[in-house]
Each structure stands twice: as structure tokens, then as C-alpha cells.
Enzyme design. Sequence first.
Site, PDB file in Angstrom:
ATOM      1  N   ARG A 102      -9.176  51.484  18.704  1.00 58.80           N
ATOM      2  CA  ARG A 102      -9.377  52.723  19.472  1.00 58.80           C
ATOM      3  C   ARG A 102      -8.123  53.101  20.260  1.00 58.80           C
ATOM      4  NH1 ARG A 102     -14.488  50.169  22.407  1.00 58.80           N
ATOM      5  NH2 ARG A 102     -14.651  49.310  20.303  1.00 58.80           N
ATOM      6  N   LYS A 149      -6.997  54.132  10.729  1.00 58.81           N
ATOM      7  CA  LYS A 149      -6.616  52.937  11.501  1.00 58.81           C
ATOM      8  C   LYS A 149      -5.837  51.974  10.617  1.00 58.81           C
ATOM      9  CE  LYS A 149      -8.637  48.777  13.689  1.00 58.81           C
ATOM     10  NZ  LYS A 149      -9.853  48.120  14.234  1.00 58.81           N
ATOM     11  N   LYS A 179      -9.953  36.132  18.036  1.00 58.92           N
ATOM     12  CA  LYS A 179     -11.215  36.074  17.312  1.00 58.92           C
ATOM     13  C   LYS A 179     -11.528  34.634  16.910  1.00 58.92           C
ATOM     14  CE  LYS A 179     -11.091  40.656  15.102  1.00 58.92           C
ATOM     15  NZ  LYS A 179     -12.352  41.190  15.634  1.00 58.92           N
ATOM     16  N   ASP A 196      -5.753  41.888  12.346  1.00 61.76           N
ATOM     17  CA  ASP A 196      -6.376  41.902  13.664  1.00 61.76           C
ATOM     18  C   ASP A 196      -6.811  40.491  14.047  1.00 61.76           C
ATOM     19  OD1 ASP A 196      -7.655  42.441  16.022  1.00 61.76           O
ATOM     20  OD2 ASP A 196      -9.330  43.560  15.127  1.00 61.76           O
ATOM     21  N   ASP A 253      -8.138  45.227   8.094  1.00 59.12           N
ATOM     22  CA  ASP A 253      -8.365  46.118   9.222  1.00 59.12           C
ATOM     23  C   ASP A 253      -7.483  47.379   9.144  1.00 59.12           C
ATOM     24  OD1 ASP A 253      -9.932  46.601  11.446  1.00 59.12           O
ATOM     25  OD2 ASP A 253      -8.560  45.633  12.850  1.00 59.12           O
ATOM     26  N   GLU A 301      -8.650  47.045  19.857  1.00 56.35           N
ATOM     27  CA  GLU A 301      -7.297  47.590  19.708  1.00 56.35           C
ATOM     28  C   GLU A 301      -7.265  48.855  18.859  1.00 56.35           C
ATOM     29  OE1 GLU A 301      -8.572  45.406  17.743  1.00 56.35           O
ATOM     30  OE2 GLU A 301      -8.022  46.253  15.803  1.00 56.35           O
ATOM     31  N   ASP A 340      -9.161  42.810  21.829  1.00 54.02           N
ATOM     32  CA  ASP A 340      -9.691  42.931  20.473  1.00 54.02           C
ATOM     33  C   ASP A 340     -10.240  44.334  20.197  1.00 54.02           C
ATOM     34  OD1 ASP A 340     -10.279  42.121  17.935  1.00 54.02           O
ATOM     35  OD2 ASP A 340     -12.054  40.929  18.477  1.00 54.02           O
TER      36      ASP A 340
HETATM   37  N1  BES Z   1     -11.473  45.325  13.468  1.00 53.29           N
HETATM   38  C1  BES Z   1     -12.507  44.981  14.377  1.00 53.29           C
HETATM   39  C2  BES Z   1     -13.896  45.439  13.913  1.00 53.29           C
HETATM   40  C3  BES Z   1     -14.424  44.839  12.625  1.00 53.29           C
HETATM   41  C4  BES Z   1     -15.229  43.716  12.658  1.00 53.29           C
HETATM   42  C5  BES Z   1     -14.199  45.442  11.423  1.00 53.29           C
HETATM   43  C6  BES Z   1     -15.760  43.201  11.489  1.00 53.29           C
HETATM   44  C7  BES Z   1     -14.717  44.936  10.252  1.00 53.29           C
HETATM   45  C8  BES Z   1     -15.501  43.808  10.278  1.00 53.29           C
HETATM   46  C9  BES Z   1     -12.239  45.623  15.751  1.00 53.29           C
HETATM   47  O1  BES Z   1     -10.917  45.762  16.108  1.00 53.29           O
HETATM   48  C10 BES Z   1     -12.860  44.723  16.766  1.00 53.29           C
HETATM   49  O2  BES Z   1     -12.386  43.648  16.933  1.00 53.29           O
HETATM   50  N2  BES Z   1     -13.906  45.198  17.400  1.00 53.29           N
HETATM   51  C11 BES Z   1     -14.605  44.434  18.385  1.00 53.29           C
HETATM   52  C12 BES Z   1     -14.880  45.339  19.554  1.00 53.29           C
HETATM   53  C13 BES Z   1     -15.275  44.623  20.798  1.00 53.29           C
HETATM   54  C14 BES Z   1     -14.126  43.820  21.347  1.00 53.29           C
HETATM   55  C15 BES Z   1     -15.739  45.654  21.799  1.00 53.29           C
HETATM   56  C16 BES Z   1     -15.877  43.908  17.762  1.00 53.29           C
HETATM   57  O3  BES Z   1     -16.450  44.568  16.901  1.00 53.29           O
HETATM   58  O4  BES Z   1     -16.289  42.819  18.129  1.00 53.29           O
HETATM   59 ZN    ZN Z   2      -9.551  45.892  14.557  1.00 56.51          ZN
HETATM   60 MN    MN Z   3     -10.157  43.998  17.076  1.00 55.78          MN
END
Ligand code: BES
Ligand code: ZN
Ligand code: MN
Length: 459
Positions: A308, A222, A234, A227, A245, A306, A304
Amino acid sequence: MKIVAKQGSCADAPAGYVRVAFTDKPKGTKRFVEKNGIETLEIGIGTEAATHRQFIILCRSIIATAKAHKVKKIALELPDLTDERAQIAAENFEMANYEFNHFKTKPKEGWAEVEEVLLYCSSLKSIEAAIKKGQEIGKGVNACRTLANTPGGDITPSTLAKAAKEAVKGLPVKVTTLGEKEMAKLGMGALLGVAKGSSEKPTFTIMEYNGSKDAPIVLVGKGVTFDSGGLNLKPSNGIYEMHMDMSGAASVIHAVTLAAKLKLKKHVIGLVPAVENMPGNNAYRPGDVLKSLSGKTIEVINTDAEGRLILADALTYAKRLKPAVVLDVATLTGAALSALGLYASALLTRDDALANRVSVCGEASGDYVWRLPLWEEYEDLIKGTFADVANIASGAGGRYGGAIEGGVFLWQFAKELECPWAHIDIAPRMTAAPKEELSKGAAGAPVRLLLRFVEQWTK
Ligand code: BES
Ligand code: ZN
Ligand code: MN
């Protein structure tokens, strides 16, 4: 850092080297003493033999302590120094010596780094080669950390693609980067959807190392270079560190690089889908439906989620490479941290043999993983209302098991592959954790695991 294998005992070390001595004091105690007029660093290792995990931390703590005391040269004898342990020691010496100081002014006395380690052992036979290999791997991990630590303003999808080229300069690795137009032509609607909100153009980089003629091991990383969350922006505490990220991408770039550097007789292809997830005026919106490369349509519930989306297209792309196995590596969910804490990545796969293989490589390398289920029961979570799949769960149970939900989404695309596939959610291992004797910032996971996996892969 110079690591020199020496035959004999550490008592023979020339003047100017601080000796490291192990005592049966409780594990982890450290003190400097004068012994026969020679400065010695005593490290307590207890009375029981160190486990593999403890040995890794011990190696790092030797360097960390020396650094903290501005000691530049050390001499030591490691207990039970097999080739395997010599390699692990060298890897972890390098990792512990690393700091991301690219943007700092160099102090007058220079950086606090260990310059030389004399490693005493009873036979030099194959130890020297093991040390050399370990150092190469440790440096590869550190290069991955530097790439991940570099701010989002400096690492964009196009500079990430350049970094991939740069990493393999002079090595027999073919690097191809697809631009926006080529991706549009292929039909990578999921990746392109995420990219829309940023003025930075997306890239898709393919790195191929042909160490054998077998079907390739495909590694997918990825590469979200920043992000922000997109329109589902966020909050302040969640957006910080999101330049990392692209840690999955960085690990894949440097695992492929290491495979080539170490001349492994394996066929490896790294795929690096890269985008910046921003809420620009052309950004994709909650409610949008994206058409993925697979043909499946995806309903965007949350911008968010993204990672996947870009991985979905990369996994579909992987199919045309006729892989023997596919691993994807991603900082995919905060939920993986809730599930596992800071010391293990989450492993999700339908294939028990592959799960076992990856777990074993994790234990041996120090990039620990722990498996979470990928059962059919969870598939209902991501059924779409107005498209084939939704990018996050919305119905009952949607609040729970976010790391599994991410895995189950990817599985919808990976199931089209005609080979084993595993997903490694490295969000828990994005940054170094307390007590692991690494400097602040990117942890460099799971470069060591990936390299071992490639090295040991047989059908
Ligand atoms: N890049 C983030 C996940 C992440 C969070 C990585 C903290 C490292 C540290 C990912 O893209 C994300 O935002 N995931 C969301 C998913 C949700 C929207 C279903 C999350 O984890 O809140
Ligand atoms: Zn991310
Ligand atoms: Mn995200």
C-alpha cells in the site's frame, strides 16, 4: 501450440490425431476408448449446456488430459462455437498447456505439451481471427505467469523494469524507468521508505501505449519483487512464494503489451512501482514516519504492509497523467484470501458503475472478482497517531477486515484523483487453485480482465 480451425466434422480428422468426443456422462468424467479403430478421448459434459465458467474449465481439461496421457495432437468439435467461445477456447488451451519449467532439465522425450489442436466448426468465417486473438491473450497470460514464477533472486526491481522493456520490444509502447534519484527528487518518500532495507535499488516504470488521443486508462501494478515482511519478518510459511508479490506488476506489464499487440484503439499507461521489501540494516522501521508524494505523512506500524505504501505514491503519480480511470492491481492482503477463498480477487471501489464494469469483465474473462465495501466507517481504522495516516489499523476493529483496511488506505490517496478508481486485491488469485486445470504456480490473474476492460472502455 498450433490451433487450426477446420470446416466440417471432427470425424474427418486425419490419422494421428486423438479425437475428443463429448458424452452425456456426468460432467468431468474422462476416458480413452477405441472407436472404429481411432483413439478417442471421451469427456462427460452431462446433459445440460455448459455455463460460461464450465466451458472455460472444460477447455482446459481437454488439454490437461491430453498432456497427462502424452497425447500431442488432438481434433475436436466444440459445441455452439461462437467467435466469443472460440476466443475463450484458444485462451484456455494456451493457459492449460503452460508449465513453468525454465529451471528443469528437459526430459529425453521432451515436455508433455500438446502441439496441435484441430478445431472443427461449421463456418470458418470469423473463427480464425477469434482463435488468433485468443491465442495471443493466452500467451500473454502465460508470459505474466513466467514473470511472476521467476524466483526473487532473478527478478529484482531493475530486472522487472527490464522485463517490461523486453515485453514490448518492437511494439509502439514507450517505456521510461525512473531510478532512486529521480524518485527522491519527485518526493516518493513512501516507496523509497520501503526500498531502504534492500541492496536492490527501486525502480518506477511507466509504459505508455497511445492507441488513441483520449485521456489514458491508467493501470498500476504492485511490484514487490520479494516480500520478506521487512523488520516485521514473515514466518516460514508466509514467506514462501513471496517472489510472486510482483504479480500485479506482471499483469499490468502484459496487459499493456497485449493492448499494443492487438492494436487496440485505446490510450493505456501502465505504472510499475518496484521494490524489494527486506530487513537490511538500513531498513525502515515500525514507528518511522514517511512523507508520501501526496504530501500526506504515513506512520509505519507494520513493515509488512508495504504494498500500500508503494501504491500510494504510484496513485499520486497517476494524477499527473490526467487519467480517465485508474485501476490498481496488487497481491495486497492475506485477508482477501480469508474473505473470499481461492477463486476470486477482491474488488474495492467507491464507484458503482466502475464496480459493475470490472465485475462484468471478470465474469466474461474468467478472472473473477467480488466486491467488498469501501465505506467511510472504515476510514477511522487507519487514522495515524503521530502522522496523517497509519499503514495498518491499530485501534478497535483492527483485527478484522484486512482487505478492506488495505483498500481504505489506498483510497486516502486515490481520492485526490479526479476520476473513477478501483483496487483489485489479487492475493487470492496469485497462484492456481485446485480444480482449475492449471499447472502449479502463478495463475496469471487478472491479465484477461484488464485487457477486456481496456478493450471495452468508453467514458
Ligand atoms: N504480499 C502480502 C500479502 C499476501 C499474502 C499476498 C499472501 C499473497 C499471499 C502483503 O504485503 C502483506 O504482507 N500483507 C499483510 C498485511 C498486514 C501486515 C496488515 C498480511 O496480509 O498479513
Ligand atoms: Zn506484499
Ligand atoms: Mn507484506
